[in-house]
Design a protein around this motif. Sequence first.
Motif, PDB file in Angstrom:
ATOM      1  N   ARG B  29       0.985  -1.272  -0.225  1.00 15.04           N
ATOM      2  CA  ARG B  29       0.062  -0.112  -0.098  1.00 15.04           C
ATOM      3  C   ARG B  29       0.929   1.422   0.076  1.00 15.04           C
ATOM      4  N   ALA B  30       1.917   1.397   0.798  1.00 15.92           N
ATOM      5  CA  ALA B  30       2.869   2.400   1.111  1.00 15.92           C
ATOM      6  C   ALA B  30       3.474   2.731  -0.431  1.00 15.92           C
ATOM      7  N   THR B  31       4.198   1.610  -0.770  1.00 14.64           N
ATOM      8  CA  THR B  31       4.674   1.783  -1.844  1.00 14.64           C
ATOM      9  C   THR B  31       4.076   2.208  -2.988  1.00 14.64           C
ATOM     10  N   LEU B  32       3.031   1.561  -3.668  1.00 10.20           N
ATOM     11  CA  LEU B  32       2.321   1.604  -4.762  1.00 10.20           C
ATOM     12  C   LEU B  32       1.367   3.074  -4.656  1.00 10.20           C
ATOM     13  N   THR B  33       0.898   3.392  -3.633  1.00  8.78           N
ATOM     14  CA  THR B  33       0.093   4.773  -3.711  1.00  8.78           C
ATOM     15  C   THR B  33       1.190   5.853  -3.774  1.00  8.78           C
ATOM     16  N   ALA B  34       2.485   5.800  -3.317  1.00  7.36           N
ATOM     17  CA  ALA B  34       3.420   6.815  -3.743  1.00  7.36           C
ATOM     18  C   ALA B  34       3.750   6.704  -5.225  1.00  7.36           C
ATOM     19  N   ILE B  35       3.315   6.097  -6.029  1.00  8.29           N
ATOM     20  CA  ILE B  35       3.342   6.184  -7.707  1.00  8.29           C
ATOM     21  C   ILE B  35       2.727   6.803  -8.324  1.00  8.29           C
ATOM     22  N   PRO B  36       2.918   8.130  -9.137  1.00 10.16           N
ATOM     23  CA  PRO B  36       2.108   8.983  -9.576  1.00 10.16           C
ATOM     24  C   PRO B  36       0.838   8.125 -10.395  1.00 10.16           C
ATOM     25  N   GLY B  37      -0.439   8.726 -10.409  1.00 10.06           N
ATOM     26  CA  GLY B  37      -1.278   8.329 -11.303  1.00 10.06           C
ATOM     27  C   GLY B  37      -2.217   7.291 -10.711  1.00 10.06           C
ATOM     28  N   VAL B  38      -1.788   6.527  -9.417  1.00 14.98           N
ATOM     29  CA  VAL B  38      -2.639   5.716  -8.565  1.00 14.98           C
ATOM     30  C   VAL B  38      -3.674   6.329  -8.029  1.00 14.98           C
ATOM     31  N   GLU B  39      -5.103   6.015  -8.006  1.00 18.32           N
ATOM     32  CA  GLU B  39      -6.085   6.586  -7.449  1.00 18.32           C
ATOM     33  C   GLU B  39      -6.910   5.465  -6.791  1.00 18.32           C
ATOM     34  N   ASP B  40      -7.425   5.899  -5.735  1.00 19.83           N
ATOM     35  CA  ASP B  40      -8.541   4.905  -4.979  1.00 19.83           C
ATOM     36  C   ASP B  40      -7.801   3.567  -4.884  1.00 19.83           C
ATOM     37  N   PHE B  41      -6.522   3.580  -4.303  1.00  9.34           N
ATOM     38  CA  PHE B  41      -5.749   2.055  -4.089  1.00  9.34           C
ATOM     39  C   PHE B  41      -6.655   1.505  -2.753  1.00  9.34           C
ATOM     40  N   ARG B  42      -7.298   0.314  -2.913  1.00  8.21           N
ATOM     41  CA  ARG B  42      -7.815  -0.629  -1.852  1.00  8.21           C
ATOM     42  C   ARG B  42      -7.199  -1.957  -1.844  1.00  8.21           C
ATOM     43  N   VAL B  43      -7.175  -2.359  -0.611  1.00  8.52           N
ATOM     44  CA  VAL B  43      -6.826  -3.846  -0.424  1.00  8.52           C
ATOM     45  C   VAL B  43      -8.171  -4.569   0.057  1.00  8.52           C
ATOM     46  N   HIS B  44      -8.650  -5.560  -0.408  1.00 13.93           N
ATOM     47  CA  HIS B  44      -9.574  -6.287  -0.291  1.00 13.93           C
ATOM     48  C   HIS B  44      -9.342  -7.551   0.209  1.00 13.93           C
ATOM     49  N   ALA B  45     -10.075  -8.262   0.967  1.00 12.00           N
ATOM     50  CA  ALA B  45      -9.939  -9.768   1.160  1.00 12.00           C
ATOM     51  C   ALA B  45     -10.763 -10.402   0.222  1.00 12.00           C
ATOM     52  N   GLN B  46     -10.236 -11.510  -0.371  1.00 11.94           N
ATOM     53  CA  GLN B  46     -11.206 -12.288  -1.418  1.00 11.94           C
ATOM     54  C   GLN B  46     -12.030 -13.543  -0.677  1.00 11.94           C
ATOM     55  N   ALA B  78      10.610  -2.298  -9.334  1.00 10.49           N
ATOM     56  CA  ALA B  78      11.322  -2.928  -8.191  1.00 10.49           C
ATOM     57  C   ALA B  78      10.533  -3.291  -7.460  1.00 10.49           C
ATOM     58  N   PHE B  79       9.398  -3.146  -6.986  1.00  9.36           N
ATOM     59  CA  PHE B  79       8.336  -3.820  -6.138  1.00  9.36           C
ATOM     60  C   PHE B  79       8.040  -5.071  -6.692  1.00  9.36           C
ATOM     61  N   VAL B  80       7.820  -5.320  -8.013  1.00  8.36           N
ATOM     62  CA  VAL B  80       7.323  -6.322  -8.610  1.00  8.36           C
ATOM     63  C   VAL B  80       8.758  -7.717  -8.357  1.00  8.36           C
ATOM     64  N   ALA B  81       9.704  -7.070  -8.596  1.00 12.86           N
ATOM     65  CA  ALA B  81      10.900  -7.820  -8.658  1.00 12.86           C
ATOM     66  C   ALA B  81      11.382  -8.278  -7.220  1.00 12.86           C
ATOM     67  N   GLU B  82      11.312  -7.351  -6.320  1.00  8.77           N
ATOM     68  CA  GLU B  82      11.725  -7.549  -5.005  1.00  8.77           C
ATOM     69  C   GLU B  82      10.800  -8.158  -3.924  1.00  8.77           C
ATOM     70  N   ARG B  83       9.543  -7.963  -4.120  1.00 12.56           N
ATOM     71  CA  ARG B  83       8.474  -8.232  -3.194  1.00 12.56           C
ATOM     72  C   ARG B  83       7.119  -9.096  -3.943  1.00 12.56           C
ATOM     73  N   TRP B  84       7.059  -8.798  -4.987  1.00 14.74           N
ATOM     74  CA  TRP B  84       6.029  -9.706  -5.582  1.00 14.74           C
ATOM     75  C   TRP B  84       6.322 -10.909  -6.007  1.00 14.74           C
ATOM     76  N   VAL B  85       7.476 -10.825  -6.864  1.00 17.72           N
ATOM     77  CA  VAL B  85       7.708 -12.318  -7.181  1.00 17.72           C
ATOM     78  C   VAL B  85       8.016 -13.482  -5.843  1.00 17.72           C
ATOM     79  N   PRO B  86       8.904 -12.876  -5.013  1.00 22.60           N
ATOM     80  CA  PRO B  86       9.387 -13.851  -4.082  1.00 22.60           C
ATOM     81  C   PRO B  86       8.173 -14.104  -3.048  1.00 22.60           C
ATOM     82  N   GLU B  87       7.215 -13.286  -2.895  1.00 22.05           N
ATOM     83  CA  GLU B  87       5.967 -13.337  -1.886  1.00 22.05           C
ATOM     84  C   GLU B  87       4.763 -13.944  -2.350  1.00 22.05           C
ATOM     85  N   VAL B  88       4.549 -13.784  -3.649  1.00 19.00           N
ATOM     86  CA  VAL B  88       3.212 -14.137  -4.111  1.00 19.00           C
ATOM     87  C   VAL B  88       3.118 -15.505  -4.659  1.00 19.00           C
ATOM     88  N   ALA B  89       2.064 -16.561  -4.410  1.00 23.57           N
ATOM     89  CA  ALA B  89       2.236 -17.993  -4.758  1.00 23.57           C
ATOM     90  C   ALA B  89       1.386 -17.957  -5.838  1.00 23.57           C
TER      91      ALA B  89
END
Lengths: 99, 99
Positions: B29-46, B78-89
């Motif tokens: 949330r902190a990383t992605l909402t700091a990127i220009p153009g991102v609006e109404d960022f939400r985290v949902h439980a599925q 960088a987020f995709v390489a450093e966090r998404w790829v190793p932590e998302v199944a």
Amino acid sequence: MSRIQHTVTFRLNHPSGSAAETTFLGDARATLTAIPGVEDFRVHAQVSPKSDLAFQFSMFFADESAYAAYDQHPTHVAFVAERWVPEVAAFQEFDYVVV
Amino acid sequence: MSRIQHTVTFRLNHPSGSAAETTFLGDARATLTAIPGVEDFRVHAQVSPKSDLAFQFSMFFADESAYAAYDQHPTHVAFVAERWVPEVAAFQEFDYVVV
């Protein structure tokens, strides 16, 4: 219980841009929005090339019990049997609550 | 061009309710909402049992060019390489525009 967003992303058996596609989307909107408890019904085009699904229906329910009543409602059950099953080629459901 | 909703529904390698899960969601949330153009960022439980994915990130972009700029932004890459790829199944992306 939080408000629940019920979504289904899908692809039709009908050709893109066909009259049958337009009819399905219009009939679905008219039929499903008439069921008690359905809030903020939206039809979206799915535009990411990372999926071959083409549309999404999104709707909200006030709580789990409103969602269950919709799911069991005769109008919903009939829509699934008479329109969804014969006209939808593939789909994925997801339901969301805000964290 | 219409406003675009970019979504990714996913499951983490971390146990449900773990500190690592909380850290990932907060950092994203902190990383992605700091990127220009991102609006109404939400985290949902599925919460649908019809999918084994557990979370969704949802964000909006004003248009295709704002979305492309986000996708190529070094912070996102960088987020995709450093966090998404190793932590998302497992994950599935969908992007939506209102019909």
